[in-house]
Scaffold this motif. Structure first.
Motif, PDB file in Angstrom:
ATOM      1  N   CYS A 290      84.346  20.956   4.145  1.00 54.83           N
ATOM      2  CA  CYS A 290      83.138  21.835   4.811  1.00 54.83           C
ATOM      3  C   CYS A 290      83.513  23.257   4.337  1.00 54.83           C
ATOM      4  CB  CYS A 290      83.389  22.153   6.206  1.00 54.83           C
ATOM      5  SG  CYS A 290      82.191  23.346   6.948  1.00 54.83           S
ATOM      6  N   PRO A 291      82.330  24.151   3.826  1.00 56.76           N
ATOM      7  CA  PRO A 291      82.529  25.439   3.124  1.00 56.76           C
ATOM      8  C   PRO A 291      82.674  26.313   4.153  1.00 56.76           C
ATOM      9  CG  PRO A 291      80.206  24.603   3.023  1.00 56.76           C
ATOM     10  CD  PRO A 291      80.887  23.520   3.639  1.00 56.76           C
ATOM     11  N   PHE A 292      82.706  26.164   5.362  1.00 57.16           N
ATOM     12  CA  PHE A 292      82.943  27.389   6.315  1.00 57.16           C
ATOM     13  C   PHE A 292      84.320  27.548   6.536  1.00 57.16           C
ATOM     14  CE2 PHE A 292      82.891  29.085  10.272  1.00 57.16           C
ATOM     15  CZ  PHE A 292      81.812  30.076  10.425  1.00 57.16           C
ATOM     16  N   ILE A 293      84.787  28.774   6.079  1.00 56.13           N
ATOM     17  CA  ILE A 293      86.266  29.171   6.193  1.00 56.13           C
ATOM     18  C   ILE A 293      86.565  29.310   7.564  1.00 56.13           C
ATOM     19  CG2 ILE A 293      87.955  30.828   5.415  1.00 56.13           C
ATOM     20  CD1 ILE A 293      86.570  30.004   3.042  1.00 56.13           C
ATOM     21  N   GLY A 294      87.602  28.568   7.880  1.00 55.62           N
ATOM     22  CA  GLY A 294      88.093  28.633   9.284  1.00 55.62           C
ATOM     23  C   GLY A 294      87.848  27.245   9.970  1.00 55.62           C
ATOM     24  N   TYR A 317      77.909  20.078   8.993  1.00 54.85           N
ATOM     25  CA  TYR A 317      77.782  21.601   8.964  1.00 54.85           C
ATOM     26  C   TYR A 317      76.604  21.900  10.049  1.00 54.85           C
ATOM     27  CZ  TYR A 317      77.269  25.706   6.402  1.00 54.85           C
ATOM     28  OH  TYR A 317      77.153  27.298   6.206  1.00 54.85           O
ATOM     29  N   LYS A 318      75.597  21.196   9.825  1.00 52.47           N
ATOM     30  CA  LYS A 318      74.368  21.469  10.878  1.00 52.47           C
ATOM     31  C   LYS A 318      74.977  21.676  12.121  1.00 52.47           C
ATOM     32  CE  LYS A 318      70.672  19.450   8.081  1.00 52.47           C
ATOM     33  NZ  LYS A 318      69.869  18.179   8.045  1.00 52.47           N
ATOM     34  N   ARG A 319      75.694  20.516  12.655  1.00 52.89           N
ATOM     35  CA  ARG A 319      75.843  20.796  14.067  1.00 52.89           C
ATOM     36  C   ARG A 319      76.883  21.809  14.449  1.00 52.89           C
ATOM     37  NH1 ARG A 319      77.160  14.553  13.780  1.00 52.89           N
ATOM     38  NH2 ARG A 319      75.145  13.553  14.311  1.00 52.89           N
ATOM     39  N   SER A 320      77.777  22.256  13.411  1.00 55.22           N
ATOM     40  CA  SER A 320      78.810  23.136  13.906  1.00 55.22           C
ATOM     41  C   SER A 320      78.462  24.812  13.345  1.00 55.22           C
ATOM     42  CB  SER A 320      80.268  22.772  13.346  1.00 55.22           C
ATOM     43  OG  SER A 320      80.549  21.250  13.416  1.00 55.22           O
ATOM     44  N   HIS A 321      77.831  24.541  12.534  1.00 57.46           N
ATOM     45  CA  HIS A 321      77.750  25.881  11.690  1.00 57.46           C
ATOM     46  C   HIS A 321      76.264  26.671  11.414  1.00 57.46           C
ATOM     47  CE1 HIS A 321      81.618  25.371  11.120  1.00 57.46           C
ATOM     48  NE2 HIS A 321      81.625  24.349   9.989  1.00 57.46           N
ATOM     49  N   CYS A 322      75.246  25.647  12.117  1.00 54.76           N
ATOM     50  CA  CYS A 322      73.845  26.109  12.003  1.00 54.76           C
ATOM     51  C   CYS A 322      73.320  26.269  13.381  1.00 54.76           C
ATOM     52  CB  CYS A 322      73.209  25.141  11.239  1.00 54.76           C
ATOM     53  SG  CYS A 322      73.541  24.982   9.601  1.00 54.76           S
ATOM     54  N   GLU A 323      72.120  26.916  13.459  1.00 54.99           N
ATOM     55  CA  GLU A 323      71.431  27.327  14.644  1.00 54.99           C
ATOM     56  C   GLU A 323      70.807  25.929  15.333  1.00 54.99           C
ATOM     57  OE1 GLU A 323      67.671  29.853  15.907  1.00 54.99           O
ATOM     58  OE2 GLU A 323      68.265  30.129  14.025  1.00 54.99           O
ATOM     59  N   LYS A 324      70.789  25.823  16.390  1.00 54.33           N
ATOM     60  CA  LYS A 324      70.020  24.552  16.814  1.00 54.33           C
ATOM     61  C   LYS A 324      68.644  25.011  17.082  1.00 54.33           C
ATOM     62  CE  LYS A 324      74.383  23.131  18.873  1.00 54.33           C
ATOM     63  NZ  LYS A 324      75.054  22.721  20.148  1.00 54.33           N
ATOM     64  N   SER A 325      67.898  24.378  16.061  1.00 57.42           N
ATOM     65  CA  SER A 325      66.401  24.834  15.979  1.00 57.42           C
ATOM     66  C   SER A 325      65.638  23.866  16.477  1.00 57.42           C
ATOM     67  CB  SER A 325      66.092  25.049  14.656  1.00 57.42           C
ATOM     68  OG  SER A 325      66.386  23.958  13.683  1.00 57.42           O
ATOM     69  N   HIS A 326      65.969  22.582  16.859  1.00 52.22           N
ATOM     70  CA  HIS A 326      64.936  21.537  17.355  1.00 52.22           C
ATOM     71  C   HIS A 326      65.224  21.629  18.980  1.00 52.22           C
ATOM     72  CE1 HIS A 326      64.725  20.213  13.318  1.00 52.22           C
ATOM     73  NE2 HIS A 326      65.836  19.974  13.381  1.00 52.22           N
ATOM     74  N   THR A 327      64.275  21.724  19.453  1.00 47.75           N
ATOM     75  CA  THR A 327      64.385  21.734  21.048  1.00 47.75           C
ATOM     76  C   THR A 327      63.554  20.471  21.606  1.00 47.75           C
ATOM     77  OG1 THR A 327      64.085  24.110  21.002  1.00 47.75           O
ATOM     78  CG2 THR A 327      63.807  23.119  22.994  1.00 47.75           C
ATOM     79  N   CYS A 328      64.260  19.760  22.408  1.00 44.64           N
ATOM     80  CA  CYS A 328      63.766  18.600  23.341  1.00 44.64           C
ATOM     81  C   CYS A 328      62.317  18.947  24.011  1.00 44.64           C
ATOM     82  CB  CYS A 328      64.696  18.212  24.138  1.00 44.64           C
ATOM     83  SG  CYS A 328      64.241  16.845  25.127  1.00 44.64           S
ATOM     84  N   SER A 329      61.369  18.220  23.504  1.00 40.57           N
ATOM     85  CA  SER A 329      59.921  18.480  24.083  1.00 40.57           C
ATOM     86  C   SER A 329      59.780  17.995  25.396  1.00 40.57           C
ATOM     87  CB  SER A 329      58.938  18.020  23.008  1.00 40.57           C
ATOM     88  OG  SER A 329      59.028  16.532  23.243  1.00 40.57           O
TER      89      SER A 329
END
Lengths: 488, 691
Positions: A290-294, A317-329
């Motif tokens: 994973c490119p995320f240091i640490g 990467y998406k789960r751990s280091h990205c914003e959670k942008s999909h909201t449950c409708s």
């Protein structure tokens, strides 16, 4: 009767002599006030919605230029790094394991650059396989690159090569090998994404590292380690149509798409899965960092655990280091960064509990119904909050509270003072004041009074009462005439 | 019942009825206390002989101009000296009112006499409200009310329903809320709470209604009848709520509630053992449901039209379980054997039916009263002959689109089924006047004949005119029918209520004159594409005071003048179609706005009206709920905007060009939708047609 007729004739004469009624629009201030809004949509700017997402391939020259300058910039950075390596070249010694690791890192960096390039010039993808391109690669793109983020990592043997000349440090064979590695990776990616659904369902697509610990826990060094860049991980599409430039996540989908471009793409050969190279069998086992240091999944971490596939990298990467942008409708609270996670959640959200009035909950509807059938007086419990989103459909129950709110906001003649609050209806209040509120003066004022129409449109109740009292027919007369024609 | 709002003229005008006689044999105003018995005796006699209409006439007939004064005098006399109608007890007056079948006559009574008004207040059982503003007062005034029909009540919503039933409505048993799209669960909760004796609710076509609405109804434990047709949001959960809450349910219709599955039906069968009638048409239920249903011992009527998942096996399960089933409507297959003794109604619409099957039905189901073979392929003269040879009780025979049958089938029907009342022969183009002659002479009870697209001529109508009981006659697309034929009909079929002359293009104003003089009771009339009709023809129609539905599509010669005479004459008009009447202008709309106050549905697409006329129309007509206005090219956007604002609380359906969607203000559209109005946007080119 006759008097009435006369009356109406008089009124129509009145109206026709009233200039207001033949000039809809133009100089009536009330009208123009109301009308301004609807005309705006005409002037809505066009094209403002075009995508600004860099990796997204479309035939916008501006985006293309952006991407190219981005690559150029990156190459320059990498060049600088390598130059420093060249300078320190002979002075440092490496442990053997570290050497291999550095080699992997270089491969990864190159792969990264190439992928970037390919997603920019998507139209060239099918022709990449022909050797003429590979044997005469554009000079500007041939510099060995190292990852900027992990600038401390250095590769001795490449450094040795680069001592000669930066321009031709990479022979065509080297490049081809690298490219093969890349394409294999891409093929693998496709395959994995095809089985995405099963992985999601069994929940083991999660983190991928579980797989790493499930039996084949490879010792460090026994595998090829790759580290993809952030942009690369988040790039939505990896397959592009050479004719229209449309991007796809899966090659299979691209092949299906190509059929629409003509019969030559419909041959079984064109539709068949491209054959896997025999050499791929002997390719070294690959693991990813994973490119995320640490991060525990980053190769620099003390207890580093590699990720097994590119898909795992992407999801991790998406789960751990990205914003959670999909909201449950459904519940509007749960958020996800991976679309598949959202879909899995939505499948069960709000439904995983089939509740009975007695408080027992069931996982399945038929179980609940069997329970309800068995016990006297038990009944299914509906979810207490409005479960339905009424915005997309007309007339759903949820929308029934709206009229009062809307009406009051528009200033229309909606009666009653219980405007849309969510508590129970204020029936008592309504009843006691209904004699006033429901008097025909409110509603009948424009029965015979077309002359008050402009008032009426924006009328609040008090105004319409005034209007009504000014009419020749008094409110009580209205009532008398209304008493009987409101029923039969 | 036709609503009779009438606010144009003084109230007493409405009581004029065509059957009034100039003087009454026994004047109530001269009666003394002990004469009341005789008076009642007179009433009793009258009830049996000249019909209720006559009573109203006899009681109140005066020279019309002085009528209301006379009525008042009568009332005062009654109050002062103890004579007149007041000597009769409220009970007796109520009895009188009960026997008046026409709402028009009841209204006449209550308008001229306080005694009758009081009697009605104490006695009235049913009410059909057209405006929500009067609703609370009306419900308080009529304390004995049992049946409340709100299906035509304009802009009814939760708050107004709750306010109306809060103080009154204790005795209400039946409530009809069909198409009341503004009512949600809050209103229904208030209704159920206020009406403890509620037994029947009709929520059909409230497409927005879902589980919450139905759950609100489930609180009415005494509910026996429930119609939920096309309540699209209702799922198994809602159904479960109802069946648990209302175990005494006897009639239930969940037609078109496509979310309901086998699980829900299964629970229904377990929880509602008293169910007598069930409609599960168009549900996606399978044989499992039929198995559950077969355990319902009291079930007599089962409709399952369009249940494509049901097959022979399911029907077999059904036939094993129940033994009281009397009526089935279904795409039937073959397992009739076990039901044959009790079956009285059988509809096989759309199936392939062989002669042998018809013969089998005839032999098996001898008690059959109604047979529906609409759109069945393979129905021949021989099949019909063998069927009717056994089933002599048949009253309704539907042979729509059975285009193989000829006069000999009609002969067979005429010879065997003397009792036949309804005969539908649409698209049976091989029949002609000879067959109809036999039918008309042998079957005097005929009330309904459908000859649409049969190509019959004036001679056929001459024969049919023998059936003086005819109520419904459909002659659409029979272009050879002329004024002569209409004259035959109008000379003898005075009871006619519905007449369809769609595309009978030879008909002229003279035909309408004959019709208007002979068939005074007509309520529904279709004259679409009879393009020889002019304003003077509409002038004749104006004498049809009971006319409620009139279709005048594509009558290019009629203008605002004709519409005016129509609007003034036909006060009961509820539905009017003026599509493609290119010459109709604002004058027509002004007349409608002024006089046609009952109008509920209106089509003015392609008419030459302006925004002014439209605004006036929509702000004046308080009952209007459904308007179609496509290609009104003379109406500006502002015109549409103003008109819709004026009517936005009342409209339930709207049809407009889709181009307007973007130019009308979004807040107006939102408001319309929030009030439960469904807008249909159409996109079609402006093409002028004339026939």
């Amino acid at each position: 009767m006759d008097s009435n007729q006369n009356n109406s004739r008089g009124q129509s004469a009145n109206l026709s002599s009233n200039p207001l009624y033949y000039q809809f629009g133009s100089d009536n201030p009330l009208l123009s006030m109301g009308m301004q809004q609807p005309f705006h949509p005409f002037t809505s700017p066009f094209g403002a919605s075009s995508s600004t997402n860099i990796p997204q391939m479309d035939w916008n020259p501006g985006t293309m230029l952006d991407n190219l300058s981005f690559i150029e910039e990156k190459i320059r950075q990498v060049k600088d790094v390598i130059r420093t390596m060249v300078d320190n070249g002979g002075q440092l010694t490496y442990r053997p394991g570290e050497l291999g690791q550095q080699q992997q890192a270089v491969n990864a960096d190159l792969t990264c650059l190439i992928v970037q390039l390919i997603s920019t010039a998507g139209s060239l993808l099918p022709s990449l396989k022909n050797s003429s391109f590979l044997s005469h690669p554009p000079a500007g793109h041939m510099e060995m690159a190292n990852h900027v983020g992990s600038s401390s990592s250095m590769v001795p043997n490449t450094a040795a090569h680069s001592e000669d000349n930066n321009e031709d440090l990479c022979s065509p064979e080297d490049y081809e090998e690298l490219f093969k590695g890349f394409t294999d990776g891409a093929v693998e990616d496709t395959e994995i994404e095809n089985v995405l659904v099963e992985e999601q369902d069994t929940k083991d697509g999660d983190e991928g590292g579980d797989a790493g610990m499930d039996g084949d826990n490879l010792p460090p060094g026994s595998y090829e380690l790759l580290q993809l860049e952030r942009d690369e991980i988040l790039a939505p599409h990896t397959h592009f149509c050479s004719i229209c430039g449309k991007g796809f996540k899966r090659d299979a989908n691209l092949r299906m798409h190509m059929r629409g471009h003509g019969d030559e793409y419909k041959s079984p050969a064109a539709l068949a899965k491209p054959p896997r190279d025999a050499s791929a069998e002997h390719a070294p086992v690959k693991r990813y960092s994973c490119p995320f240091i640490g991060c525990k999944r980053n190769k620099l971490h003390k207890n580093f655990q590699p990720l097994k596939t590119i898909l795992c990298v992407k999801n991790h990467y998406k789960r751990s280091h990205c914003e959670k942008s999909h909201t449950c409708s459904r519940c509007h609270t749960k958020k996800f960064s991976v679309m598949a996670d959202l879909k899995t959640h939505e499948k069960h959200c709000g439904r995983d509990k089939w509740l009975c009035s007695c408080g027992t909950s069931f996982s399945r509807k038929d179980k609940l119904f069997a329970h309800v059938a068995l016990f006297q007086g038990h009944t299914p419990a509906l979810p207490s909050d409005e479960p339905k989103d009424s915005s997309d459909q007309v007339g759903l129950p949820g929308s029934h509270q709206e009229p009062a709110k809307l009406a009051s906001s528009v200033g229309s003649f909606m009666w009653g003072n219980s405007s849309g609050d969510d508590s129970a209806l204020d029936v008592k209040g309504l009843d006691s004041c209904s004699d006033d509120f429901l008097s025909t003066a409110n509603f009948g004022s424009f029965n015979f009074s077309f002359g008050q129409l402009d008032e009426f449109v924006y009328a609040v109740p008090s105004r319409s009462i005034e209007a009504g009292s000014g009419m020749p027919a008094t409110a009580s007369e209205h009532e008398a005439s209304l008493t009987d024609w409101s029923i039969c | 019942a036709a609503p009779t709002p009438d606010r144009a003229g003084p109230p007493h005008r409405a009581s004029r009825s065509p059957t009034t006689t100039p003087s009454s044999p026994s004047s109530p105003s001269s009666s003394s206390p002990h004469k009341s018995a005789a008076f009642l005796a007179f009433l009793g006699v009258s009830f049996s002989a000249p019909g209720p209409k006559r009573i109203a006439a006899a009681l109140f007939d005066r020279p019309t101009d002085g009528m209301s004064r006379e009525g008042q005098k009568l009332d005062q006399a009654g109050g002062g000296g103890g004579v007149g109608i007041l000597v009769l007890s409220l009970d007796l007056l109520g009895q009188v009112l009960d026997r008046l079948s026409e709402p028009r006559d009841r209204k006449a009574c209550r308008l001229v006499s306080r005694a009758f008004e009081r009697a009605e207040a104490a006695h009235r059982r049913a009410l059909r409200a057209l405006r929500r503003e009067r609703l609370p007062r009306l419900l308080r005034a009529y304390a004995a009310l049992e049946r409340l029909d709100l299906s035509a009540c304009a802009s009814l919503d939760d708050a107004s329903l709750a306010a109306a039933v809060a103080g009154a409505g204790l005795g209400i048993r039946t409530v009809c809320l069909a198409r009341a799209s503004g009512v949600g669960w809050r209103g229904l909760e208030a209704l159920v709470a206020a009406c403890p004796r509620l037994e029947a609710v009709d929520l059909s076509h409230c497409v927005g209604a879902g589980d919450r609405e139905v759950a609100a109804l489930a609180a009415a434990a005494g509910l026996r009848e429930l119609r939920l047709d096309k309540c699209l949001g209702v799922t198994d959960m809602g159904l479960a709520k109802v069946v648990v809450g209302c175990p005494r349910l006897e009639k239930l219709s969940v037609k078109w509630c496509r979310e309901i599955s086998d699980i829900g039906i299964d629970l229904l069968a377990k929880k509602c053992p008293y169910l007598r009638s069930l409609d599960i048409s168009y549900l996606q239920v399978g044989n499992g449901s039929l198995k559950s249903i077969s355990s319902l011992e009291k079930l007599e009527e089962l409709a399952m039209v369009g249940c494509s998942c049901v097959d022979d096996e399911g029907l077999e399960l059904l036939s094993k379980g129940t033994n009281s089933l009397q009526e089935i409507e279904q795409c039937f297959l073959s397992k009739l054997a076990t039901l044959k003794e009790t079956l009285t109604m059988l509809k096989l619409d759309g199936l392939e039916v062989s002669d042998s099957l018809l013969q089998a039905i005839g032999e098996g189901c001898v008690n059959l009263v109604e047979i529906g073979l609409s759109k069945c392929t393979g129905v021949t003269d021989e099949g019909i002959s063998s069927l009717v040879a056994q089933c002599s009780h048949l009253r309704t025979i539907d042979l729509t689109c059975c285009n193989l049958i000829t006069n000999s089938a009609l002969d067979a029907i005429a010879d065997n089924c003397k009792m036949v009342e309804r005969l539908r022969l649409e698209s049976c183009s091989l029949i002609n006047e000879k067959g109809l002659k036999r039918i008309a002479s042998c079957c005097p009870n005929l009330t309904e004949v459908d000859l649409t697209d049969c190509g019959v001529n004036d001679e056929a109508l001459q024969h049919l005119a023998k059936c003086s009981e005819l109520l419904i006659l459909k002659l659409g697309l029979c272009s050879s029918i002329s004024d002569k034929g209409l004259a035959f009909i109008s000379s003898n079929c005075g009871k006619l209520v519905e007449l369809d002359l769609y595309r009978c293009s030879s008909i002229t104003d003279d035909g309408l004159a004959a019709l208007a003089s002979g068939c005074k009771r007509i309520k529904l009339l279709n004259l679409c594409y009879c393009n020889k009709i002019t304003d003077s023809g509409l002038g004749h129609l104006a004498s049809l005071v009971e006319l409620t539905n009139l279709e005048l599509r594509c009558l290019v010669r009629i203008t605002g003048i004709g519409i005016s005479s129509l609007a003034i004459g036909c006060k009961s008009l509820i539905e009017l179609d003026l599509k493609r009447c290119y010459s109709v202008d604002d004058a027509g709309l002004w007349a409608l706005a002024r006089y046609a106050l009952n109008l509920r549905q209106l089509t003015i697409s392609y008419c030459q009206v302006t925004g002014l006329g439209l605004c006036h129309l929509l702000s004046s007509l308080k009952c209007l709920q459904d308007i179609k206005m496509v290609h009104l090219s003379w109406v500006s956007i502002e015109g549409f905007e103003m008109a819709l604002r004026a009517a936005c609380g009342r409209l339930k359906k709207l049809k407009m060009l889709s181009g307007l969607k973007t130019v009308l203000s979004p807040e107006l559209l939102q408001l319309l939708q929030a009030y439960g109005c469904r807008i249909r946007w159409v996109n079609k080119p402006l093409v002028y047609k004339d026939g």
